[in-house]
Design an enzyme around this catalytic site. Structure first.
Site, PDB file in Angstrom:
ATOM      1  N   GLU A 166       0.797  -1.228   0.000  1.00  0.00           N
ATOM      2  CA  GLU A 166       0.000   0.000   0.000  1.00  0.00           C
ATOM      3  C   GLU A 166       0.835   1.288   0.000  1.00  0.00           C
ATOM      4  O   GLU A 166       0.763   2.093   0.933  1.00  0.00           O
ATOM      5  CB  GLU A 166      -0.980  -0.024   1.173  1.00  0.00           C
ATOM      6  CG  GLU A 166      -1.900  -1.226   1.137  1.00  0.00           C
ATOM      7  CD  GLU A 166      -2.806  -1.386   2.343  1.00  0.00           C
ATOM      8  OE1 GLU A 166      -3.597  -2.338   2.374  1.00  0.00           O
ATOM      9  OE2 GLU A 166      -2.706  -0.548   3.278  1.00  0.00           O
ATOM     10  N   ASN A 207       1.818  -4.826  -3.294  1.00  0.00           N
ATOM     11  CA  ASN A 207       0.415  -5.145  -3.023  1.00  0.00           C
ATOM     12  C   ASN A 207      -0.347  -3.856  -2.713  1.00  0.00           C
ATOM     13  O   ASN A 207       0.129  -3.020  -1.943  1.00  0.00           O
ATOM     14  CB  ASN A 207       0.364  -6.111  -1.831  1.00  0.00           C
ATOM     15  CG  ASN A 207      -0.979  -6.748  -1.610  1.00  0.00           C
ATOM     16  OD1 ASN A 207      -1.594  -7.238  -2.549  1.00  0.00           O
ATOM     17  ND2 ASN A 207      -1.424  -6.766  -0.365  1.00  0.00           N
ATOM     18  N   ASP A 273     -12.637  -9.660  -1.006  1.00  0.00           N
ATOM     19  CA  ASP A 273     -13.933  -9.764  -0.348  1.00  0.00           C
ATOM     20  C   ASP A 273     -14.848  -8.702  -0.954  1.00  0.00           C
ATOM     21  O   ASP A 273     -14.379  -7.750  -1.567  1.00  0.00           O
ATOM     22  CB  ASP A 273     -13.861  -9.647   1.183  1.00  0.00           C
ATOM     23  CG  ASP A 273     -13.055  -8.456   1.686  1.00  0.00           C
ATOM     24  OD1 ASP A 273     -13.016  -7.419   1.004  1.00  0.00           O
ATOM     25  OD2 ASP A 273     -12.469  -8.562   2.776  1.00  0.00           O
TER      26      ASP A 273
END
Length: 355
Positions: A166, A207, A273
Site C-alpha cells: 500500500e 500489493n 472480499d
C-alpha cells in the site's frame, strides 16, 4: 523517477538468525481424489491458475470446523497469514525476532501441500514502537528496512512475498508514511533488493487496494512497476487486493489486469472480499454479491498472467470488516455458520469462464 540501487550487506548474524526453518514446498495438485472432489482450488487449477487460497490467523485454528475447511487442499491451495509475518509480530524489538506464529503457519502449509504468501515486509501499519517512536536519519532507516526485509524473507523462503504494501493514496499520489517521508521512494528498491538477496527464487510483489479497475491509483502503480523494471529493481508481480463493495465492482478489471501483465509482471487477486454497506442484506443484494464475485474471478480466469486468487478469510465469522467498518460486512463466500453463500458459486462460475 530515479531509484537508488543498493547492494545489501549480508552479515553472519542475519544468516544465523534466519536458519533452521524448512523451505516452502512447490505447488501441488492435492491427493488422488482431486479429479472427483469439488472445491475452489480444484476449480482454480482447472482454469489454469496456480491456486485458490485464503488469508487466516493462527488464533482461528482453535475452531475445529474452520480448520477442517482450511486444511482441505481441494478448497484451498494457498494461505496468507493475516498477522503472523507483519513487522510488529516478527520484530518487536530491533534485532529481536519472534518467528513462532509464522513458523506455525509455514509448517501447516507444508504439511497440507499449500503455498504460503508472505505478508508483508514494509507497510505503514502494524509497526512496533521502536520503529515509530524513533527519529531516524535516512541511512539509519535504510539499514532498518534492509535488515528486516532480509531477515523475514530468508526465514520463510518460498514462492511469493508481498514486499511492499500500500504505497499510494487513492488519488495516485505517494502515501506520506515514515518510509516515504524519510527515504522518499528509495525505500521500495531497498526492500525489494533485500528480499531478492534473501531468496533469489521468491516471487516479489507490490500489493495495493483500490487498483482492481483502471484509475489514478492503478496508473501510479503501473508507472512504478515500469520505472522499477527500467532501473533493474527486482519486482515479479502486483497484488490486486480487491476489497470491493456489492454493486460497485469495476467493469474494466480484465483490461486493467492485462495492462499490468504487459509490463512484464504477473498479477494475483490477493485479498478478495465484497462487502455490504448495510446489514442484513436482502435477497437481491445476496444475488448481486454472487455476480460480483463471478465478475472478479472471471477477469482473472481470462488473463493468463493472473496466477491465483486469495480471499481475505473465507467466512464471515472471521472477516476483518465489521471491526474496521462497523455496521458493514457479510463479505465472504461462507457465512458465519460456514454455509456456502451464492458468492461461493459465483467463484465457481467465474473460473468456468476460462474453459
Amino acid at each position: 523517477m530515479t531509484f537508488l540501487v543498493c547492494v545489501l550487506p549480508i552479515v553472519t548474524s542475519l544468516l544465523t538468525l534466519t536458519s533452521a526453518v524448512p523451505t516452502l514446498g512447490t505447488i501441488v495438485d492435492g491427493d488422488a481424489t482431486s479429479n472427483t472432489r469439488s472445491g475452489l482450488n480444484v476449480e482454480a487449477r482447472a482454469a489454469g491458475k496456480l491456486y485458490f487460497g485464503t488469508a487466516t490467523d493462527n488464533v482461528e485454528w482453535n475452531d475445529t470446523a474452520y480448520l477442517l475447511l482450511l486444511d482441505d487442499i481441494h478448497m484451498f491451495g494457498q494461505i496468507t497469514p493475516r498477522k503472523a509475518m507483519k513487522w510488529a509480530e516478527t520484530e518487536p524489538e530491533r534485532g529481536v525476532f519472534t518467528f513462532a506464529q509464522g513458523d506455525e503457519t509455514v509448517e501447516f502449509a507444508i504439511k497440507g501441500g499449500k503455498v504460503v504468501r508472505g505478508h508483508n515486509c514494509v507497510w505503514y501499519n502494524s509497526l512496533p514502537a521502536w520503529v515509530t517512536n524513533t527519529t531516524w536519519t535516512a541511512p539509519e532507516l535504510a539499514e532498518v528496512v534492509q535488515e528486516h526485509c532480509y531477515s523475514i524473507v530468508h526465514r520463510w523462503k518460498g514462492q511469493i512475498w508481498d514486499v511492499i504494501n500500500e504505497p499510494f493514496n487513492d488519488d495516485g499520489t505517494w502515501r506520506e508514511t515514515l518510509w516515504f517521508n524519510t527515504l522518499n521512494t528509495t525505500y521500495i528498491p531497498l526492500a525489494l533488493h533485500a528480499a531478492r538477496a534473501a531468496d533469489p527464487h521468491a516471487k516479489l510483489y507490490i500489493n495495493e487496494y483500490n487498483i482492481t479497475g483502471t484509475g489514478p491509483k492503478a496508473t501510479s502503480m503501473k508507472n512504478l512497476v515500469r520505472d522499477l523494471k527500467r532501473a533493474g529493481v527486482p519486482v515479479d508481480g502486483v497484488g490486486i487486493q480487491a476489497h470491493e463493495a456489492v454493486g460497485e465492482v469495476p467493469n474494466d478489471i480484465r483490461r486493467n489486469l492485462e495492462e499490468f501483465v504487459a509490463l512484464g509482471v504477473e498479477v494475483a487477486i490477493t485479498e478478495l472480499d465484497v462487502r455490504f454497506f448495510t446489514l442484513p442484506p436482502d435477497e437481491a443484494g445476496v444475488k448481486q454479491q454472487g455476480e460480483d464475485y463471478e465478475t472478479i474471478i472471471a477477469a482473472c480466469a481470462e488473463v493468463k498472467g493472473c496466477v491465483g486468487v486469495t480471499v481475505w478469510d473465507f467466512t464471515d465469522r472471521y472477516s476483518w470488516i465489521p471491526g474496521t467498518f462497523p455496521g458493514e460486512g457479510d463479505a465472504c463466500p461462507w457465512d458465519e455458520n460456514l454455509h456456502k453463500k451464492p458468492a461461493y458459486y459465483g467463484i465457481v462460475d467465474g473460473f468456468a469462464k476460462a474453459h
